[in-house]
Design a protein around this motif. Sequence first.
Motif, PDB file in Angstrom:
ATOM      1  N   ASN A 136       0.758  -1.262  -0.058  1.00 18.87           N
ATOM      2  CA  ASN A 136       0.044  -0.124   0.071  1.00 18.87           C
ATOM      3  C   ASN A 136       0.911   1.249   0.085  1.00 18.87           C
ATOM      4  O   ASN A 136       0.506   2.248  -0.759  1.00 18.87           O
ATOM      5  N   VAL A 137       1.969   1.103   0.485  1.00 20.34           N
ATOM      6  CA  VAL A 137       2.637   2.383   1.052  1.00 20.34           C
ATOM      7  C   VAL A 137       3.628   2.692  -0.303  1.00 20.34           C
ATOM      8  O   VAL A 137       3.584   3.750  -0.790  1.00 20.34           O
ATOM      9  N   PHE A 138       4.143   1.498  -0.995  1.00 26.01           N
ATOM     10  CA  PHE A 138       5.086   1.601  -2.070  1.00 26.01           C
ATOM     11  C   PHE A 138       4.315   2.165  -3.310  1.00 26.01           C
ATOM     12  O   PHE A 138       4.183   3.077  -3.957  1.00 26.01           O
ATOM     13  N   ASP A 139       2.853   1.359  -3.214  1.00 25.38           N
ATOM     14  CA  ASP A 139       1.903   1.738  -4.569  1.00 25.38           C
ATOM     15  C   ASP A 139       1.481   3.082  -4.488  1.00 25.38           C
ATOM     16  O   ASP A 139       1.279   3.700  -5.656  1.00 25.38           O
ATOM     17  N   TRP A 140       1.334   3.769  -3.364  1.00 23.58           N
ATOM     18  CA  TRP A 140       0.752   5.176  -2.924  1.00 23.58           C
ATOM     19  C   TRP A 140       1.650   6.183  -3.654  1.00 23.58           C
ATOM     20  O   TRP A 140       1.393   7.056  -4.341  1.00 23.58           O
ATOM     21  N   PHE A 141       3.129   5.835  -3.333  1.00 24.48           N
ATOM     22  CA  PHE A 141       4.238   6.628  -3.772  1.00 24.48           C
ATOM     23  C   PHE A 141       4.217   6.776  -5.268  1.00 24.48           C
ATOM     24  O   PHE A 141       4.494   7.569  -6.132  1.00 24.48           O
ATOM     25  N   VAL A 142       3.993   5.391  -5.850  1.00 24.44           N
ATOM     26  CA  VAL A 142       4.239   5.335  -7.533  1.00 24.44           C
ATOM     27  C   VAL A 142       3.101   5.966  -8.154  1.00 24.44           C
ATOM     28  O   VAL A 142       3.514   6.711  -8.940  1.00 24.44           O
ATOM     29  N   GLU A 143       1.842   5.940  -7.490  1.00 18.76           N
ATOM     30  CA  GLU A 143       0.463   6.421  -8.092  1.00 18.76           C
ATOM     31  C   GLU A 143       0.622   8.116  -7.853  1.00 18.76           C
ATOM     32  O   GLU A 143      -0.122   8.742  -8.500  1.00 18.76           O
ATOM     33  N   THR A 144       1.261   8.534  -7.000  1.00 19.60           N
ATOM     34  CA  THR A 144       1.008  10.012  -6.456  1.00 19.60           C
ATOM     35  C   THR A 144       2.095  10.828  -7.715  1.00 19.60           C
ATOM     36  O   THR A 144       3.150  10.604  -7.413  1.00 19.60           O
ATOM     37  N   GLU A 145       1.500  11.434  -8.703  1.00 16.76           N
ATOM     38  CA  GLU A 145       2.034  12.191  -9.508  1.00 16.76           C
ATOM     39  C   GLU A 145       2.532  13.660  -9.225  1.00 16.76           C
ATOM     40  O   GLU A 145       1.660  14.223  -8.623  1.00 16.76           O
ATOM     41  N   VAL A 146       3.913  13.867  -9.711  1.00 20.68           N
ATOM     42  CA  VAL A 146       4.279  15.422  -9.260  1.00 20.68           C
ATOM     43  C   VAL A 146       4.732  15.967 -10.810  1.00 20.68           C
ATOM     44  O   VAL A 146       5.612  15.096 -11.502  1.00 20.68           O
ATOM     45  N   ILE A 147       4.142  16.838 -11.397  1.00 17.08           N
ATOM     46  CA  ILE A 147       4.405  17.349 -12.736  1.00 17.08           C
ATOM     47  C   ILE A 147       4.959  18.669 -12.436  1.00 17.08           C
ATOM     48  O   ILE A 147       4.306  19.521 -11.747  1.00 17.08           O
ATOM     49  N   ASN A 148       5.949  18.928 -13.343  1.00 12.56           N
ATOM     50  CA  ASN A 148       6.546  20.341 -13.358  1.00 12.56           C
ATOM     51  C   ASN A 148       6.781  20.972 -14.550  1.00 12.56           C
ATOM     52  O   ASN A 148       7.267  20.875 -15.549  1.00 12.56           O
ATOM     53  N   PHE A 149       5.652  22.280 -14.722  1.00 11.54           N
ATOM     54  CA  PHE A 149       5.640  22.857 -15.695  1.00 11.54           C
ATOM     55  C   PHE A 149       6.619  24.027 -15.776  1.00 11.54           C
ATOM     56  O   PHE A 149       6.755  24.735 -16.786  1.00 11.54           O
ATOM     57  N   GLY A 150       7.523  24.051 -14.752  1.00 15.11           N
ATOM     58  CA  GLY A 150       8.716  24.946 -15.011  1.00 15.11           C
ATOM     59  C   GLY A 150       9.683  24.066 -15.492  1.00 15.11           C
ATOM     60  O   GLY A 150      10.796  24.762 -16.123  1.00 15.11           O
ATOM     61  N   ASN A 151       9.633  23.194 -15.729  1.00 11.47           N
ATOM     62  CA  ASN A 151      10.644  22.052 -16.553  1.00 11.47           C
ATOM     63  C   ASN A 151      10.365  22.008 -18.047  1.00 11.47           C
ATOM     64  O   ASN A 151       9.390  21.498 -18.618  1.00 11.47           O
ATOM     65  N   VAL A 152      11.371  22.807 -18.837  1.00 10.20           N
ATOM     66  CA  VAL A 152      11.215  23.039 -20.026  1.00 10.20           C
ATOM     67  C   VAL A 152      11.112  21.954 -20.687  1.00 10.20           C
ATOM     68  O   VAL A 152      10.469  21.493 -21.802  1.00 10.20           O
ATOM     69  N   THR A 153      12.049  20.715 -20.502  1.00 15.41           N
ATOM     70  CA  THR A 153      11.929  19.367 -21.135  1.00 15.41           C
ATOM     71  C   THR A 153      10.745  18.864 -21.178  1.00 15.41           C
ATOM     72  O   THR A 153      10.270  18.104 -22.147  1.00 15.41           O
ATOM     73  N   PHE A 154      10.369  18.720 -19.841  1.00 16.24           N
ATOM     74  CA  PHE A 154       9.126  17.860 -19.612  1.00 16.24           C
ATOM     75  C   PHE A 154       7.824  18.514 -20.173  1.00 16.24           C
ATOM     76  O   PHE A 154       7.143  17.775 -20.807  1.00 16.24           O
ATOM     77  N   GLU A 155       7.499  19.883 -20.337  1.00 14.35           N
ATOM     78  CA  GLU A 155       6.833  20.447 -20.921  1.00 14.35           C
ATOM     79  C   GLU A 155       6.658  20.065 -22.591  1.00 14.35           C
ATOM     80  O   GLU A 155       5.764  19.916 -23.267  1.00 14.35           O
ATOM     81  N   TYR A 156       7.953  20.191 -23.019  1.00 11.65           N
ATOM     82  CA  TYR A 156       8.220  19.894 -24.464  1.00 11.65           C
ATOM     83  C   TYR A 156       7.811  18.539 -24.723  1.00 11.65           C
ATOM     84  O   TYR A 156       6.980  18.187 -25.812  1.00 11.65           O
ATOM     85  N   ILE A 157       8.276  17.711 -24.093  1.00 11.88           N
ATOM     86  CA  ILE A 157       7.749  16.113 -24.512  1.00 11.88           C
ATOM     87  C   ILE A 157       6.257  16.015 -24.270  1.00 11.88           C
ATOM     88  O   ILE A 157       5.721  15.363 -25.195  1.00 11.88           O
ATOM     89  N   ILE A 158       5.560  16.381 -23.331  1.00  6.54           N
ATOM     90  CA  ILE A 158       4.086  16.200 -23.178  1.00  6.54           C
ATOM     91  C   ILE A 158       3.532  16.969 -24.384  1.00  6.54           C
ATOM     92  O   ILE A 158       2.225  16.517 -24.458  1.00  6.54           O
ATOM     93  N   SER A 159       3.896  18.217 -24.686  1.00  8.38           N
ATOM     94  CA  SER A 159       3.440  19.002 -26.006  1.00  8.38           C
ATOM     95  C   SER A 159       3.648  18.053 -27.055  1.00  8.38           C
ATOM     96  O   SER A 159       2.673  18.508 -28.122  1.00  8.38           O
ATOM     97  N   LYS A 160       4.569  17.344 -27.165  1.00  7.62           N
ATOM     98  CA  LYS A 160       4.641  16.523 -28.618  1.00  7.62           C
ATOM     99  C   LYS A 160       3.964  15.092 -28.375  1.00  7.62           C
ATOM    100  O   LYS A 160       4.007  14.567 -29.567  1.00  7.62           O
ATOM    101  N   SER A 161       3.519  14.812 -27.463  1.00  8.48           N
ATOM    102  CA  SER A 161       2.332  13.413 -27.451  1.00  8.48           C
ATOM    103  C   SER A 161       1.170  13.704 -27.307  1.00  8.48           C
ATOM    104  O   SER A 161       0.754  14.617 -26.285  1.00  8.48           O
ATOM    105  N   LEU A 162       0.475  12.959 -27.798  1.00  9.30           N
ATOM    106  CA  LEU A 162      -0.966  12.964 -27.581  1.00  9.30           C
ATOM    107  C   LEU A 162      -1.345  12.161 -26.214  1.00  9.30           C
ATOM    108  O   LEU A 162      -0.665  11.478 -25.681  1.00  9.30           O
ATOM    109  N   PRO A 163      -2.621  12.887 -25.608  1.00  8.65           N
ATOM    110  CA  PRO A 163      -2.855  12.254 -24.504  1.00  8.65           C
ATOM    111  C   PRO A 163      -3.168  10.670 -24.471  1.00  8.65           C
ATOM    112  O   PRO A 163      -3.698  10.250 -25.717  1.00  8.65           O
ATOM    113  N   LYS A 164      -3.153   9.954 -23.338  1.00  2.75           N
ATOM    114  CA  LYS A 164      -3.247   8.550 -23.413  1.00  2.75           C
ATOM    115  C   LYS A 164      -4.768   8.350 -23.512  1.00  2.75           C
ATOM    116  O   LYS A 164      -5.230   8.210 -22.237  1.00  2.75           O
ATOM    117  N   VAL A 165      -5.284   8.450 -24.498  1.00  6.69           N
ATOM    118  CA  VAL A 165      -6.891   8.242 -24.805  1.00  6.69           C
ATOM    119  C   VAL A 165      -7.094   7.173 -25.652  1.00  6.69           C
ATOM    120  O   VAL A 165      -6.381   7.050 -26.554  1.00  6.69           O
TER     121      VAL A 165
END
Length: 411
Positions: free
Chosen positions: A186-215
């Motif tokens: 339970n503890v390990f899975d909670w950490f895995v599932e809790t998302e942290v996203i940083n739109f101050g990170n240019v690389t992260f923002e670029y990557i998600i902007s170039k990918s379709l949402p997982k739909v």
Amino acid sequence: MLIQFNFENYKSYLDEVSLDLTATSYTELKDNLIEGKKKEMYMKVVSIYGANASGKSNILEAFEHMKRLVIKSLEESNKSNKMYLKRFQFSEVGKKTPALFEVFFMHKGKEYQYGFNLNEKKILSEWLYKRNFRFKKKYELVFEREGQKYNLNKDLQKANDIIEIMNEKTLLITLLSSFEVEDIKNVFDWFVETEVINFGNVTFEYIISKSLPKVDFDNEKESNRFTEFLENIDIGIKGIRKEKTSLNGHTDNGAFEKYRIYTKHLNMDTGKLEEIPLSEESSGTIKMIGLYRFILDALQKGKTLLVDEMDAKLHPLLTRYIINLFQNSDSNPKGAQLIFTTHDTNTLSNELFRRDQIWFVEKDKRGVSELFSLAEYKIDDKKVRKDASYNKDYLGGRYGAIPNIDMKVGE
């Protein structure tokens, strides 16, 4: 569900601080709260404000650092003689004092307290307790650790042999994650599932902007939900068209996409719908599309989502739209949580937030970041009223946590 996050001596934070999502006794905006197992109330959304370089992002980075250690400490302990850690560097106390990370959270109906102390050389202590709901506030031992000495509950006794050869840079929770023990999982899975996203990170923002949402666009319900989302966030979008790609349908970052998506817009002269590729939408719309899968996943599974600089490139109404998705019980029936940093004072409103949902960060004269909520802030020994103009008072400097600007510069 995150209940409380405590940390000490990480980056700009020297002293222990606590981000507490437990609701106060204030009566306003009760729909903004989640009810716990014993009728305790917790917040669905927390917003964190402060000047540039005040330390807002470091709160989320501290949690992300804790998460990475929980998931990867065994792997990383074999790569380096030192543990990656950024303690407060501008005092001798900071250089000598261990760092602390601790969370209280609920997962699958169980409530846990987990944390550890460490320096760059080793884990100094680690603990995991589980709440016993038969009592008001009692936590029972799962395990405790002091250096390389361990105290385990009966469910973990079978791990004694492997623990004896564990190195001092590995967290016990990481090592035990492969064991089929409910509390550890339970503890390990909670950490895995809790998302942290940083739109101050240019690389992260670029990557998600170039990918379709997982739909799953083959699923009509999911496809329609995504279309509705786009129409809600961009009044110019009147629908989408999906086009299956060939086997060569790769994106700029090398990922294969099964579909190309085109958005439909109304031609003001002909009254007909015109199409453009999704990639040609505005940066704000692209960012919202990048956020879509994180938001949807959190809402569908009742997860905690932490977003740094959520308002970057977003119109204030889009930021408010995201907040309302989490605060509305119809769109958030499973009690998902959103914690975000922002400069957008348009959301700093008593119509949107309770006082205990609003947090501020500022640095003192030592360069040490401090974290406090509007609920605990006092002006002339009086607490802030629920009908106060939060954004106006904040910009006027009544709560602190704003830039100290010398208006004489350039004269």
